[in-house]
Each structure stands twice: as C-alpha cells, then as structure tokens.
Scaffold this motif. Structure first.
Motif, PDB file in Angstrom:
ATOM      1  N   ARG A 182     -16.885   0.665 -48.980  1.00 54.23           N
ATOM      2  CA  ARG A 182     -16.725  -0.620 -49.672  1.00 54.23           C
ATOM      3  C   ARG A 182     -17.924  -0.921 -50.570  1.00 54.23           C
ATOM      4  NH1 ARG A 182     -14.122  -4.633 -45.025  1.00 54.23           N
ATOM      5  NH2 ARG A 182     -11.926  -4.138 -45.463  1.00 54.23           N
ATOM      6  N   LEU A 192     -11.854  -4.603 -55.166  1.00 54.35           N
ATOM      7  CA  LEU A 192     -11.034  -4.108 -54.061  1.00 54.35           C
ATOM      8  C   LEU A 192      -9.828  -5.028 -53.874  1.00 54.35           C
ATOM      9  CD1 LEU A 192     -10.550  -2.234 -51.616  1.00 54.35           C
ATOM     10  CD2 LEU A 192     -12.036  -3.757 -50.282  1.00 54.35           C
ATOM     11  N   ASP A 195      -7.151  -2.440 -48.703  1.00 51.32           N
ATOM     12  CA  ASP A 195      -7.604  -1.217 -48.051  1.00 51.32           C
ATOM     13  C   ASP A 195      -7.162  -1.182 -46.596  1.00 51.32           C
ATOM     14  OD1 ASP A 195      -9.325  -3.063 -46.908  1.00 51.32           O
ATOM     15  OD2 ASP A 195     -11.164  -1.954 -47.332  1.00 51.32           O
ATOM     16  N   ALA A 257      -7.702   2.946 -50.158  1.00 48.97           N
ATOM     17  CA  ALA A 257      -8.002   1.720 -50.895  1.00 48.97           C
ATOM     18  C   ALA A 257      -7.327   1.731 -52.259  1.00 48.97           C
ATOM     19  CB  ALA A 257      -9.514   1.575 -51.066  1.00 48.97           C
TER      20      ALA A 257
END
Length: 262
Positions: A182, A192, A195, A257
């Motif tokens: 991350r 993001l 995920d 992700a």
C-alpha cells in the motif's frame, strides 16, 4: 543487466517446462485462472476498457484470460524473454507482443502514448522482479488510466531466511507485506480503489496441483524422510484450514489491488 534478466527468464525451469510439457501447460492455465478470478474481484463491476497492456506477460495466458472476461479487443503484452514472446505469439496470434522492458516499449511507442494512455495495465507477479519498483511504477502511472495488480506477499516465517536478489531461483529481488504494498502504490502516486488478499492453496484446483507436486517431491525422498515430510505436510494442511490469518503469517499470501493513476 537487462540481457542477463532476459537470459534468466528464457531458461527459467517453470517457463521451459511450459514451452515443452503439455501437462505443465494445463497446470499453468489452472493457476493463472485462479489469479484472474482474484484480479477480477477487485475491478469494479461494469467498468469498460478499450485496451489492455500486461507487463511481464510471459505466454500471454493471463492477458487473454482477463481480456476475454472484460471483453477487451485490443491486447498488448510485454516480456523481456524472447522465448516467452515467441510462444505467446503462436498461442495468441491476434494479440500484439513486444520483447523488452516497459522502458523500451514507452521509448519506442512514445508517439502513440503521448495523448493516448492505456486504459488498463496488468501487473501480475512482476513488481517483485523489477530492480527499482518505485521508478517502474512512476512510469506505469504515466502511461495508464487504471492498473490491476497481483503481488505475492512473502514477508513470512517460511521465507525468513530466503536470500532475495539476483540469485533467487524465482528471480524475486525483494519481499513485501500488505503495508509495504500500500505504501509503495501511494508513494508512486496511485489512488487505491479496492484491494484484498487471498491464499492460493485455499482454491480447490490450485490446491490439487500444489499437493500433487508436493507428493511427488515427498515420494522421491528416502523412507524415513518420506514419513517426516508426510506428517509435516498433514499438519500444514490442518493449520491452513483452521486459521487463514496464521497461515498467511507463516506461508505468505497474495495481494490484489485495483488502482487509478491519479
């Protein structure tokens, strides 16, 4: 260095086996199918893409599997291994394949990429092979709208003594955990979107292949060692059923992700 890596992947035993062994091709496709199902699980429903590029496409199996599911016609694969690219071109003649690195591809196709980014870039089991992962992701972000990632999380008890680097048998230069992953994507400037993590051996088909190959290794050992390893693996299987979180800490897991190139 690139030529060294190319030679490594030309001769990597798993890839050589795929190019020459029908049974290994079948197993590889089953493993890839598991990865694709997990990658699809992080891509929001109803998203549409006009084109897709996979970096580190090997034989093009994953690229075409995910493109079929997303109904994407324009498909491009990049791989540093000339032998893999030759095989991919035979298997999927309708696709475009490029031998080289992403840097090579961007340099050669800069006139095309100047105003037209790739809708979707696939990075599956590739980041851990890249010498400078952050610089690589900077470049990915420049030429993509969205990115879908599969990254092995190998910071685990089992890998505590593994010597990552150019001498690693699988070509893994470093290991990650979820926090590392991350932070890496955030530092590269990605947003993001979704995920998840998943343990490959929790999938029945993947597990069947894993146990079959494990059984062959065990049977090749002397009698007393066969007894030891059979008992050990029985305990391992029980542990994986009892606690996935403990299993992940011991054996590692995979991180999937979906990112936007913000």
């Amino acid at each position: 260095m690139n030529s060294d890596f190319a030679d490594f992947y030309d001769k990597q035993p798993d890839y050589v086996a795929f190019r020459n062994d029908k049974e290994k091709q079948k197993e590889y496709r089953i493993i890839v199918d598991w990865k694709v199902r997990k990658l699809m699980g992080v891509i929001p429903d109803k998203m549409k893409f006009k084109n897709v590029l996979e970096v580190g496409c090997a034989f093009g199996v994953l690229l075409n599997n995910i493109a079929d599911r997303l109904q994407i016609e324009a498909r491009t694969g990049i791989d540093i291994s000339g032998e893999n690219i030759k095989t991919a071109a035979v298997l999927y003649p309708q696709c475009s394949f490029y031998m080289g690195t992403l840097e090579d591809y961007v340099r050669e196709k800069s006139y095309l990429l100047k105003n037209h980014k790739h809708d979707l870039i696939v990075l599956s089991d590739i980041i851990e092979h890249i010498p400078d992962d952050l610089e690589f992701l900077y470049l990915v972000r420049q030429v993509s709208e969205y990115v879908v990632v599969n990254l092995p999380l190998e910071k685990s008890y089992k890998n505590r003594n593994r010597r990552y680097g150019t001498d690693d048998p699988s070509g893994h230069l470093r290991s990650y955990d979820k926090k590392n992953a991350r932070e890496l994507f955030n530092d590269a400037g990605f947003l993001l979107i979704r995920d998840k993590t998943s343990i490959a051996t929790s999938d029945a088909h993947f597990s069947e292949i894993y146990k079959k190959n494990r059984r062959l290794r065990v049977m090749s050992k002397p009698f007393l060692r066969r007894i030891f390893w059979s008992t050990f693996y029985a305990f391992e299987d029980m542990l994986k059923l009892i606690s996935k979180s403990t299993s992940a800490k011991i054996y590692g897991t995979n991180y999937f992700a979906f990112l936007r190139s913000s």
